[in-house]
Scaffold this motif. Structure first.
Motif, PDB file in Angstrom:
ATOM      1  N   PHE A   4       7.686  13.115  17.711  1.00 55.24           N
ATOM      2  CA  PHE A   4       7.203  12.836  19.063  1.00 55.24           C
ATOM      3  C   PHE A   4       5.743  12.401  19.025  1.00 55.24           C
ATOM      4  CE2 PHE A   4       5.105  14.294  23.008  1.00 55.24           C
ATOM      5  CZ  PHE A   4       5.721  13.421  23.898  1.00 55.24           C
ATOM      6  N   ALA A  27       4.969   9.703  27.803  1.00 51.47           N
ATOM      7  CA  ALA A  27       5.939  10.691  27.322  1.00 51.47           C
ATOM      8  C   ALA A  27       7.356  10.129  27.388  1.00 51.47           C
ATOM      9  CB  ALA A  27       5.833  11.974  28.145  1.00 51.47           C
ATOM     10  N   ALA A  28       7.698   9.468  28.504  1.00 47.94           N
ATOM     11  CA  ALA A  28       9.035   8.887  28.651  1.00 47.94           C
ATOM     12  C   ALA A  28       9.272   7.799  27.605  1.00 47.94           C
ATOM     13  CB  ALA A  28       9.215   8.327  30.056  1.00 47.94           C
ATOM     14  N   GLY A  31      10.149   9.131  24.358  1.00 42.62           N
ATOM     15  CA  GLY A  31      11.436   9.804  24.257  1.00 42.62           C
ATOM     16  C   GLY A  31      11.534  11.181  24.860  1.00 42.62           C
ATOM     17  N   GLN A  32      10.450  11.673  25.473  1.00 41.52           N
ATOM     18  CA  GLN A  32      10.481  13.000  26.094  1.00 41.52           C
ATOM     19  C   GLN A  32       9.810  12.938  27.459  1.00 41.52           C
ATOM     20  OE1 GLN A  32       9.413  16.355  23.687  1.00 41.52           O
ATOM     21  NE2 GLN A  32      10.201  15.423  21.829  1.00 41.52           N
ATOM     22  N   ARG A  34       9.591  14.670  30.019  1.00 41.58           N
ATOM     23  CA  ARG A  34       8.989  15.854  30.632  1.00 41.58           C
ATOM     24  C   ARG A  34       7.831  16.414  29.797  1.00 41.58           C
ATOM     25  NH1 ARG A  34      11.748  18.395  34.714  1.00 41.58           N
ATOM     26  NH2 ARG A  34      11.017  20.390  33.936  1.00 41.58           N
ATOM     27  N   ALA A  35       7.285  15.616  28.916  1.00 41.39           N
ATOM     28  CA  ALA A  35       6.263  16.098  27.974  1.00 41.39           C
ATOM     29  C   ALA A  35       4.883  15.498  28.219  1.00 41.39           C
ATOM     30  CB  ALA A  35       6.722  15.831  26.551  1.00 41.39           C
ATOM     31  N   GLN A  38       2.050  17.316  26.611  1.00 41.38           N
ATOM     32  CA  GLN A  38       1.974  17.111  25.163  1.00 41.38           C
ATOM     33  C   GLN A  38       1.257  15.805  24.849  1.00 41.38           C
ATOM     34  OE1 GLN A  38       2.377  20.276  24.281  1.00 41.38           O
ATOM     35  NE2 GLN A  38       3.195  19.407  22.405  1.00 41.38           N
TER      36      GLN A  38
END
Length: 102
Positions: A4, A27-28, A31-32, A34-35, A38
């Motif tokens: 990620f 984040a989208a 691949g994530q 909701r991150a 991060q």
């Protein structure tokens, strides 16, 4: 480097001058969806060492999140690229890339 994190680095490096993304869109695209927090962590810890254009990433309100000197630096870097916020402090939505454009 975690997968990620590597994806975030790749997405942010690909943001062209004059364009912006939100933390959530990065984040989208990585691949994530909701991150977003991060993404903030990655930019904070690796922005300089990876040569990332971290200043092109904003919060969901299309505003700079960094307080004080960090926010002033981000504004200056964006202004040098010809990107400045409107009178309300928000950046023009037309400058923002979607996750599927990254």
């Amino acid at each position: 480097m975690q997968p990620f994190t590597a994806s975030v680095v790749q997405v942010v490096k690909a943001i062209p001058e004059g364009r912006l993304m939100t933390y959530g869109a990065v984040a989208a695209a990585a691949g994530q969806p909701r991150a977003a927090r991060q993404v903030v962590r990655v930019l904070h810890s690796m922005g300089e060492s990876q040569g990332l254009p971290w200043h092109r990433v904003m919060n969901a309100a299309r505003r700079i999140s960094l307080p004080g000197d960090g926010g002033e630096l981000q504004l200056a870097l964006l202004a040098a690229e010809g990107t400045e916020p409107g009178l309300d402090g928000c950046f023009d939505e037309a400058r923002f890339m979607r996750a599927d454009e990254a």
